[in-house]
Design a protein around this motif. Sequence first.
Motif, PDB file in Angstrom:
ATOM      1  N   UNK A  39      -9.716  -4.205   3.940  1.00  0.00           N
ATOM      2  CA  UNK A  39     -10.389  -5.260   3.178  1.00  0.00           C
ATOM      3  C   UNK A  39      -9.703  -6.603   3.390  1.00  0.00           C
ATOM      4  N   UNK A  40      -8.387  -6.597   3.460  1.00  0.00           N
ATOM      5  CA  UNK A  40      -7.607  -7.826   3.591  1.00  0.00           C
ATOM      6  C   UNK A  40      -6.583  -7.640   4.715  1.00  0.00           C
ATOM      7  N   UNK A  41      -7.018  -7.713   5.971  1.00  0.00           N
ATOM      8  CA  UNK A  41      -6.141  -7.362   7.101  1.00  0.00           C
ATOM      9  C   UNK A  41      -4.902  -8.238   7.263  1.00  0.00           C
ATOM     10  N   UNK A  42      -4.962  -9.486   6.831  1.00  0.00           N
ATOM     11  CA  UNK A  42      -3.806 -10.364   7.044  1.00  0.00           C
ATOM     12  C   UNK A  42      -2.824 -10.345   5.880  1.00  0.00           C
ATOM     13  N   UNK A  43      -3.031  -9.458   4.923  1.00  0.00           N
ATOM     14  CA  UNK A  43      -2.136  -9.401   3.756  1.00  0.00           C
ATOM     15  C   UNK A  43      -0.759  -8.897   4.159  1.00  0.00           C
ATOM     16  N   UNK A  44       0.250  -9.611   3.700  1.00  0.00           N
ATOM     17  CA  UNK A  44       1.623  -9.142   3.857  1.00  0.00           C
ATOM     18  C   UNK A  44       2.276  -9.269   2.491  1.00  0.00           C
ATOM     19  N   UNK A  45       2.750  -8.181   2.000  1.00  0.00           N
ATOM     20  CA  UNK A  45       3.325  -8.157   0.662  1.00  0.00           C
ATOM     21  C   UNK A  45       3.156  -6.776   0.078  1.00  0.00           C
ATOM     22  N   UNK A  46       2.701  -6.719  -1.141  1.00  0.00           N
ATOM     23  CA  UNK A  46       2.518  -5.437  -1.818  1.00  0.00           C
ATOM     24  C   UNK A  46       1.085  -5.331  -2.310  1.00  0.00           C
ATOM     25  N   UNK A  47       0.632  -4.106  -2.439  1.00  0.00           N
ATOM     26  CA  UNK A  47      -0.667  -3.842  -3.025  1.00  0.00           C
ATOM     27  C   UNK A  47      -0.441  -3.272  -4.420  1.00  0.00           C
TER      28      UNK A  47
END
Length: 124
Positions: A39-47
């Motif tokens: 859903x959010x491919x460029x996310x870097x961090x935590x879900x």
Amino acid sequence: MLLFNESAVFRVNADSCMLEKLSFSAEARDAWISKCQRILPSASGAFLTLVADMARPMSAYAHGETLVWRDAGATLQTLALVAELFGLGFCPLGLLGNEVVSALPSAEQLLAVGAAAIGLPVQD
């Protein structure tokens, strides 16, 4: 609330204001992170995954689910405001997290109520 990153899963214990590391299967963790990243491919961090224990509201209210859903929305909104305050990126994902709940003990009384990504904002 559960926090997922590439190496571990943590539970936010609101009663003691602590993070507790959960023993969570790597397969379930990786499958959930993969679903969130689609859903959010460029996310870097935590879900984040919001999970409600329905035992308390159902013991006190005839329709406790409605209160839990309202609280989940208010929690996501508050997390978005606080993330902005600290210069973090935040995005609700439109997922509930039923896969996560099924991998937890006492799953029959738990309800997945939302998911989001939080971390450093993407730099253009």
